[in-house]
Design a protein around this motif. Structure first.
Motif, PDB file in Angstrom:
ATOM      1  N   VAL A   1       0.860  -1.301  -0.022  1.00 15.60           N
ATOM      2  CA  VAL A   1       0.193   0.062   0.006  1.00 15.60           C
ATOM      3  C   VAL A   1       0.872   1.105   0.076  1.00 15.60           C
ATOM      4  CG1 VAL A   1      -1.537   1.194   1.396  1.00 15.60           C
ATOM      5  CG2 VAL A   1      -1.959  -1.063   0.940  1.00 15.60           C
ATOM      6  N   ALA A   2       2.077   1.351   0.940  1.00 10.24           N
ATOM      7  CA  ALA A   2       2.739   2.205   1.063  1.00 10.24           C
ATOM      8  C   ALA A   2       3.665   2.662  -0.465  1.00 10.24           C
ATOM      9  CB  ALA A   2       3.954   2.098   2.030  1.00 10.24           C
ATOM     10  N   PHE A   3       3.991   1.433  -0.975  1.00  7.80           N
ATOM     11  CA  PHE A   3       4.642   1.791  -2.021  1.00  7.80           C
ATOM     12  C   PHE A   3       3.786   2.237  -3.257  1.00  7.80           C
ATOM     13  CE2 PHE A   3       8.485  -0.341  -0.289  1.00  7.80           C
ATOM     14  CZ  PHE A   3       9.406  -0.329  -1.441  1.00  7.80           C
TER      15      PHE A   3
ATOM     16  N   TRP B   1      10.014   1.031 -15.743  1.00  5.89           N
ATOM     17  CA  TRP B   1      11.151   0.142 -14.805  1.00  5.89           C
ATOM     18  C   TRP B   1      10.667   0.257 -13.255  1.00  5.89           C
ATOM     19  CZ3 TRP B   1      12.551  -3.358 -17.301  1.00  5.89           C
ATOM     20  CH2 TRP B   1      13.271  -3.556 -18.693  1.00  5.89           C
ATOM     21  N   TYR B   2      10.261   1.364 -12.942  1.00  5.23           N
ATOM     22  CA  TYR B   2       9.571   1.483 -11.626  1.00  5.23           C
ATOM     23  C   TYR B   2       8.593   0.472 -11.289  1.00  5.23           C
ATOM     24  CZ  TYR B   2       8.044   3.535  -7.249  1.00  5.23           C
ATOM     25  OH  TYR B   2       7.802   3.778  -5.911  1.00  5.23           O
ATOM     26  N   ASP B   3       7.459   0.720 -12.291  1.00  8.23           N
ATOM     27  CA  ASP B   3       6.414  -0.451 -12.134  1.00  8.23           C
ATOM     28  C   ASP B   3       6.929  -1.877 -12.232  1.00  8.23           C
ATOM     29  OD1 ASP B   3       4.903   1.998 -11.445  1.00  8.23           O
ATOM     30  OD2 ASP B   3       4.411   2.173 -13.584  1.00  8.23           O
ATOM     31  N   VAL B   4       7.758  -2.000 -13.118  1.00  4.35           N
ATOM     32  CA  VAL B   4       8.240  -3.511 -13.359  1.00  4.35           C
ATOM     33  C   VAL B   4       8.927  -3.899 -11.860  1.00  4.35           C
ATOM     34  CG1 VAL B   4       9.593  -5.140 -14.647  1.00  4.35           C
ATOM     35  CG2 VAL B   4       8.534  -3.219 -15.868  1.00  4.35           C
ATOM     36  N   GLY B   5       9.857  -3.179 -11.495  1.00  7.60           N
ATOM     37  CA  GLY B   5      10.479  -3.526 -10.355  1.00  7.60           C
ATOM     38  C   GLY B   5       9.604  -3.645  -9.416  1.00  7.60           C
ATOM     39  N   MET B   6       8.643  -2.673  -8.963  1.00 11.76           N
ATOM     40  CA  MET B   6       7.789  -2.913  -7.831  1.00 11.76           C
ATOM     41  C   MET B   6       6.941  -4.101  -8.022  1.00 11.76           C
ATOM     42  SD  MET B   6       6.116  -0.490  -5.746  1.00 11.76           S
ATOM     43  CE  MET B   6       5.952   1.242  -6.546  1.00 11.76           C
ATOM     44  N   GLY B   7       6.311  -4.385  -9.093  1.00 14.00           N
ATOM     45  CA  GLY B   7       5.691  -5.760  -9.502  1.00 14.00           C
ATOM     46  C   GLY B   7       6.273  -6.806  -9.199  1.00 14.00           C
ATOM     47  N   LEU B   8       7.661  -6.957  -9.199  1.00 12.85           N
ATOM     48  CA  LEU B   8       8.522  -7.956  -9.366  1.00 12.85           C
ATOM     49  C   LEU B   8       8.620  -8.165  -7.515  1.00 12.85           C
ATOM     50  CD1 LEU B   8      10.186 -10.053 -10.738  1.00 12.85           C
ATOM     51  CD2 LEU B   8      12.236  -8.500 -10.767  1.00 12.85           C
ATOM     52  N   THR B   9       9.015  -7.057  -7.125  1.00  8.64           N
ATOM     53  CA  THR B   9       9.206  -6.983  -5.626  1.00  8.64           C
ATOM     54  C   THR B   9       8.102  -7.609  -4.871  1.00  8.64           C
ATOM     55  OG1 THR B   9      10.728  -5.320  -5.985  1.00  8.64           O
ATOM     56  CG2 THR B   9      10.096  -5.778  -3.545  1.00  8.64           C
ATOM     57  N   LEU B  10       6.824  -6.751  -5.106  1.00  4.72           N
ATOM     58  CA  LEU B  10       5.621  -7.288  -4.343  1.00  4.72           C
ATOM     59  C   LEU B  10       5.287  -8.448  -4.649  1.00  4.72           C
ATOM     60  CD1 LEU B  10       3.933  -3.738  -4.409  1.00  4.72           C
ATOM     61  CD2 LEU B  10       5.336  -4.617  -2.687  1.00  4.72           C
TER      62      LEU B  10
ATOM     63  N   ALA C   1      16.440  -8.033  -7.264  1.00  4.99           N
ATOM     64  CA  ALA C   1      16.247  -7.689  -8.791  1.00  4.99           C
ATOM     65  C   ALA C   1      15.137  -6.507  -8.956  1.00  4.99           C
ATOM     66  CB  ALA C   1      16.028  -8.836  -9.785  1.00  4.99           C
ATOM     67  N   GLY C   2      13.878  -6.678  -8.148  1.00  6.94           N
ATOM     68  CA  GLY C   2      13.120  -5.553  -8.407  1.00  6.94           C
ATOM     69  C   GLY C   2      13.334  -4.179  -7.899  1.00  6.94           C
ATOM     70  N   ILE C   3      13.999  -4.343  -6.482  1.00 10.58           N
ATOM     71  CA  ILE C   3      14.556  -2.908  -5.936  1.00 10.58           C
ATOM     72  C   ILE C   3      15.651  -2.595  -6.863  1.00 10.58           C
ATOM     73  CG2 ILE C   3      15.422  -2.206  -3.813  1.00 10.58           C
ATOM     74  CD1 ILE C   3      14.164  -4.193  -2.270  1.00 10.58           C
TER      75      ILE C   3
ATOM     76  N   ILE D   1      13.660  -0.534  -9.503  1.00  4.34           N
ATOM     77  CA  ILE D   1      13.167   0.545  -8.737  1.00  4.34           C
ATOM     78  C   ILE D   1      14.327   1.576  -8.680  1.00  4.34           C
ATOM     79  CG2 ILE D   1      12.106   1.555  -6.617  1.00  4.34           C
ATOM     80  CD1 ILE D   1      10.707  -1.053  -6.410  1.00  4.34           C
ATOM     81  N   TYR D   2      15.276   1.319  -8.131  1.00  4.08           N
ATOM     82  CA  TYR D   2      16.642   1.966  -8.070  1.00  4.08           C
ATOM     83  C   TYR D   2      17.123   2.969  -9.499  1.00  4.08           C
ATOM     84  CZ  TYR D   2      18.303   2.220  -3.223  1.00  4.08           C
ATOM     85  OH  TYR D   2      18.444   2.481  -1.954  1.00  4.08           O
ATOM     86  N   PHE D   3      17.163   2.037 -10.388  1.00  2.00           N
ATOM     87  CA  PHE D   3      17.352   2.148 -11.828  1.00  2.00           C
ATOM     88  C   PHE D   3      16.561   3.469 -12.320  1.00  2.00           C
ATOM     89  CE2 PHE D   3      16.922   1.492 -16.458  1.00  2.00           C
ATOM     90  CZ  PHE D   3      17.973   1.538 -16.766  1.00  2.00           C
ATOM     91  N   ASP D   4      15.195   3.312 -11.856  1.00  2.00           N
ATOM     92  CA  ASP D   4      14.134   4.379 -12.239  1.00  2.00           C
ATOM     93  C   ASP D   4      14.556   5.708 -11.588  1.00  2.00           C
ATOM     94  OD1 ASP D   4      11.490   5.328 -13.712  1.00  2.00           O
ATOM     95  OD2 ASP D   4      11.523   5.735 -11.625  1.00  2.00           O
ATOM     96  N   ILE D   5      14.667   5.635 -10.129  1.00  2.00           N
ATOM     97  CA  ILE D   5      14.645   6.746  -9.148  1.00  2.00           C
ATOM     98  C   ILE D   5      15.837   7.288  -9.431  1.00  2.00           C
ATOM     99  CG2 ILE D   5      15.178   7.395  -6.809  1.00  2.00           C
ATOM    100  CD1 ILE D   5      13.592   4.698  -5.996  1.00  2.00           C
ATOM    101  N   PHE D   6      17.061   6.965  -9.829  1.00  2.00           N
ATOM    102  CA  PHE D   6      18.380   7.558 -10.069  1.00  2.00           C
ATOM    103  C   PHE D   6      18.471   7.971 -11.573  1.00  2.00           C
ATOM    104  CE2 PHE D   6      18.912   5.639  -6.134  1.00  2.00           C
ATOM    105  CZ  PHE D   6      19.151   6.689  -5.320  1.00  2.00           C
ATOM    106  N   TRP D   7      17.347   7.791 -12.401  1.00  2.00           N
ATOM    107  CA  TRP D   7      17.613   7.929 -13.887  1.00  2.00           C
ATOM    108  C   TRP D   7      18.159   9.141 -14.409  1.00  2.00           C
ATOM    109  CZ3 TRP D   7      16.689   4.821 -17.788  1.00  2.00           C
ATOM    110  CH2 TRP D   7      16.351   5.419 -19.085  1.00  2.00           C
ATOM    111  N   ASN D   8      17.961  10.008 -13.780  1.00  2.00           N
ATOM    112  CA  ASN D   8      18.373  11.452 -13.892  1.00  2.00           C
ATOM    113  C   ASN D   8      19.729  11.961 -13.477  1.00  2.00           C
ATOM    114  OD1 ASN D   8      16.009  12.194 -15.668  1.00  2.00           O
ATOM    115  ND2 ASN D   8      15.004  12.668 -13.796  1.00  2.00           N
ATOM    116  N   GLU D   9      20.340  11.028 -12.442  1.00  2.00           N
ATOM    117  CA  GLU D   9      21.860  11.255 -12.018  1.00  2.00           C
ATOM    118  C   GLU D   9      22.729  10.803 -12.723  1.00  2.00           C
ATOM    119  OE1 GLU D   9      21.730  12.890  -9.261  1.00  2.00           O
ATOM    120  OE2 GLU D   9      19.556  12.917  -9.031  1.00  2.00           O
ATOM    121  N   ASN D  10      24.003  11.295 -12.508  1.00  2.00           N
ATOM    122  CA  ASN D  10      25.199  10.758 -13.480  1.00  2.00           C
ATOM    123  C   ASN D  10      25.361   9.305 -13.082  1.00  2.00           C
ATOM    124  OD1 ASN D  10      27.476  10.487 -11.643  1.00  2.00           O
ATOM    125  ND2 ASN D  10      27.142  12.752 -10.990  1.00  2.00           N
TER     126      ASN D  10
END
Lengths: 204, 179
Positions: free
Chosen positions: A58-60, A74-83, A139-141, A144-153
């Motif tokens: 629910v929180a995620f 990828w955020y949703d895919v990761g979330m789906g995989l993790t949950l 792998a799921g997390i 999620i990280y892959f998406d969260i830091f998408w705009n970082e170097n």
């Protein structure tokens, strides 16, 4: 022959192998009580895990996702995989403990067989499937990280992924170690005793 | 826990033979009776905390034994009376005294006759043979004392008839053997 004589004769019969049976019954009963305690513990843990997984989901989905505003799919895919992995793990444990909810009124032999079967299943699942689901969660997390830091170097992203994996692997290893230790302490002795009891019951 | 164990051990020590004989009366097969006896002991242990002393300990024990026997039979879903020829299967004569042998023969006959009774009659006769009072039998079975009295008389008559028939059949067999 009158009834009193029949009665006297009847009362000469004694319980077979009296000492062994009576002593054995104490040990067996104690073992059955321990099995029941273990069952209750498994049910309680399952309930707790189900609540935690549901609240996390629910929180995620309803709190974290709108806040983070994902950039890619990828955020949703990761979330789906993790949950999905977490729910599958929880479900697996529920399925295993479900038949235990019934009060078994079979003979001691059948009861022992049934409990042994469940314990073996739980044991095998703990040893084999838990690491598999942990890898899926990792792998799921990562996704999620892959998406969260998408705009970082790229450097920061790499560091974040390495840190995440190092942390998750350490936590996973520690949790597997303690899970195995708990398993060796709680399940193995009961399985061994049940196997001995089963053998004894088959000999009777 | 140790108190529970001590209490349980005391119960088993004082009542195991009675409980075993009730199991023996309820189930024709000696192996099934042993299994049932084990199960009764497990049930006694598991439900020991429910005994609050409102009823007599023996009444409580008989109730557990009879309920377990009824459930056990339902699960087994079979009742096979002993075969009369089992009666002739006696232990080695050299190992037993003549008196013991006689006793053994009588017990086997009795087991056979009991196994021919209806299931409720077997439960009743097992308690009567244990010299349980009518009042206690009534409490165990949930019947009135007068009803139990009538039932006991009928069961005793049936048992006596079966024993006579058994003896008659043996005489016939002896005659046939001599011929």
């Amino acid at each position: 022959m009158n009834f009193e004589e029949i009665q006297k004769n009847w009362q000469t019969q004694q319980a077979p192998a009296a000492e062994a049976k009576a002593g054995g019954a104490t040990a067996e009963s104690d073992l059955l009580v321990r099995v029941k305690v273990l069952q209750r513990k498994v049910m309680r843990t399952n309930l707790l895990v189900a609540i935690v997984i549901s609240l996390t989901a629910v929180a995620f989905v309803f709190i974290l996702r709108p806040l983070l505003n994902p950039n890619t799919i990828w955020y949703d895919v990761g979330m789906g995989l993790t949950l999905g992995a977490a729910f599958a793990l929880g479900l697996l444990h529920w399925f295993k403990s479900m038949p235990w909810k019934k009060q078994v009124n079979l003979s001691s032999k059948a009861y022992v067989e049934q409990v042994l079967k469940k314990l073996h299943y739980l044991n095998t699942a703990n040893q084999r499937l838990t690491p598999f689901f942990m890898v899926a969660i990792l792998a799921g997390i990562n996704l999620i990280y892959f998406d969260i830091f998408w705009n970082e170097n790229i450097k920061l992203r790499l560091v974040m992924h390495i840190m995440l994996n190092a942390f998750m692997i350490s936590v996973g290893a520690i949790s597997l170690y303690y899970s195995k230790r708990h398993n060796d302490q709680s399940y193995e002795p009961i399985i061994q005793e049940l196997e001995e009891l089963q053998q004894k019951l088959e000999e009777v | 826990m140790p108190d529970k164990e001590k209490f349980f051990e005391q119960i088993v020590r004082e009542n195991r033979d009675k409980l075993y004989r009730i199991c023996r009366a309820c189930l024709a097969d000696p192996d099934d009776a042993k299994d049932l006896y084990q199960e009764v002991l497990v049930k006694v242990w598991l439900h020991l905390h429910t005994f609050r002393g409102e009823a007599k300990l023996s009444t409580w024990l008989y109730r557990i034994a009879l309920n377990t026997a009824i459930l056990y039979r339902k699960q087994q879903n079979k009742h096979t009376p002993l075969l009369p020829q089992h009666i002739s299967e006696l232990p080695d004569a050299s190992a037993e005294t003549a008196h013991k042998q006689e006793q053994e023969v009588l017990l086997q006959k009795l087991h056979y006759c009991i196994s021919c009774l209806e299931k409720q009659d077997r439960l009743i006769i097992s308690l009567v043979l244990e010299e349980v009072s009518y009042k206690e039998i009534a409490e165990v079975l949930g019947l009135t004392v007068s009803h139990v009295g009538v039932k006991i008389n009928r069961v005793k008559q049936k048992l006596a008839l079966l024993m006579e028939q058994q003896a008659g059949a043996e005489i016939e067999l002896d005659k046939a053997d001599k011929r």
